[in-house]
Design a protein around this motif. Structure first.
Motif, PDB file in Angstrom:
ATOM      1  N   ALA A 115      41.371  39.669  38.530  1.00 41.37           N
ATOM      2  CA  ALA A 115      42.387  38.991  39.350  1.00 41.37           C
ATOM      3  C   ALA A 115      43.221  38.039  38.497  1.00 41.37           C
ATOM      4  O   ALA A 115      44.453  37.930  38.693  1.00 41.37           O
ATOM      5  N   TRP A 116      42.576  37.381  37.526  1.00 40.67           N
ATOM      6  CA  TRP A 116      43.326  36.450  36.659  1.00 40.67           C
ATOM      7  C   TRP A 116      44.296  37.232  35.752  1.00 40.67           C
ATOM      8  O   TRP A 116      45.449  36.840  35.579  1.00 40.67           O
ATOM      9  N   LYS A 173      47.438  38.504  37.748  1.00 39.51           N
ATOM     10  CA  LYS A 173      48.173  37.526  38.577  1.00 39.51           C
ATOM     11  C   LYS A 173      49.655  37.459  38.209  1.00 39.51           C
ATOM     12  O   LYS A 173      50.047  37.771  37.102  1.00 39.51           O
ATOM     13  N   GLU A 206      35.604  31.140  36.898  1.00 43.69           N
ATOM     14  CA  GLU A 206      36.419  30.770  38.055  1.00 43.69           C
ATOM     15  C   GLU A 206      36.714  29.268  38.094  1.00 43.69           C
ATOM     16  O   GLU A 206      37.835  28.856  38.401  1.00 43.69           O
TER      17      GLU A 206
END
Length: 197
Positions: A193-194, A197, A111
């Protein structure tokens, strides 16, 4: 009845070494053998504490630019081997797999790397494979193994060592396993999530 397990051997492979020295000294005082890789091994030895190299157990060096260090049957067998099953114990003896009773590991800072604006290539390299696998394996075998999945659990481990010495009860190990699956769930959610995106 509580199932007590003695900590005889610990695998330590961490990104964040701050706060670890007190735990390492306590483990050493209590006669726990330490097993480690690369920078963590050097850190342990800088404290004057003996440490066996993972490569000496597996007979394989760290390869592919450090992508493969701990991914080996002698490491994962030592974590996943069930102490109460005769078949597991016989196989561990046959293949000279050492029991690993404590795993202290944390994950690459995925992160933080994303937040820093790093390139996709750098972000990909911060997707931890060995660390997350060690966390899941040790948490799965919580009946026999303690998993410390991040530096947030350093203090609870130190408290346990000061209170009980180098041993734990099933309730302790289950608590650490719950933290571990929380860490792995959060980590995989961030990676997912990455990607989307």
């Amino acid at each position: 009845m509580a199932e007590t397990r003695k900590i005889k051997r610990a695998l330590v492979s961490v990104f964040h070494k701050d706060g670890l020295d007190e735990i390492l000294r306590k483990l050493h005082e209590q006669g726990v053998e330490l097993l480690s890789t690369g920078g963590t091994q050097a850190f342990i030895e800088s404290l004057g504490i003996p440490c066996q190299r993972v490569e000496d157990v597996t007979s394989y060096p760290s390869i592919l630019g450090g992508r493969v260090k701990t991914l080996h049957p002698k490491v994962f067998g030592g974590i996943l081997g069930r102490r109460e099953l005769q078949g597991d114990q016989e196989q561990m003896a046959k293949y000279e797999i050492p029991e690993i009773d404590l795993v202290i590991v944390d994950l690459y800072p995925f992160e933080q790397t994303v937040a820093s604006g790093a390139s996709d290539a750098d972000i990909i390299e911060k997707i931890d494979i060995g660390g997350i696998s060690l966390i899941r394996a040790a948490a799965k075998n919580f009946r026999d193994v303690i998993i410390v999945p991040s530096k947030q659990e350093y203090q609870p481990l130190l408290n346990l060592l000061e209170k009980n010495g180098a041993q734990s009860e099933i309730e302790d190990r289950k608590w650490f396993a719950a933290q571990a699956f929380g860490v792995s769930s959060h980590y995989d959610t961030a990676i997912h999530a990455w990607f989307v995106k």
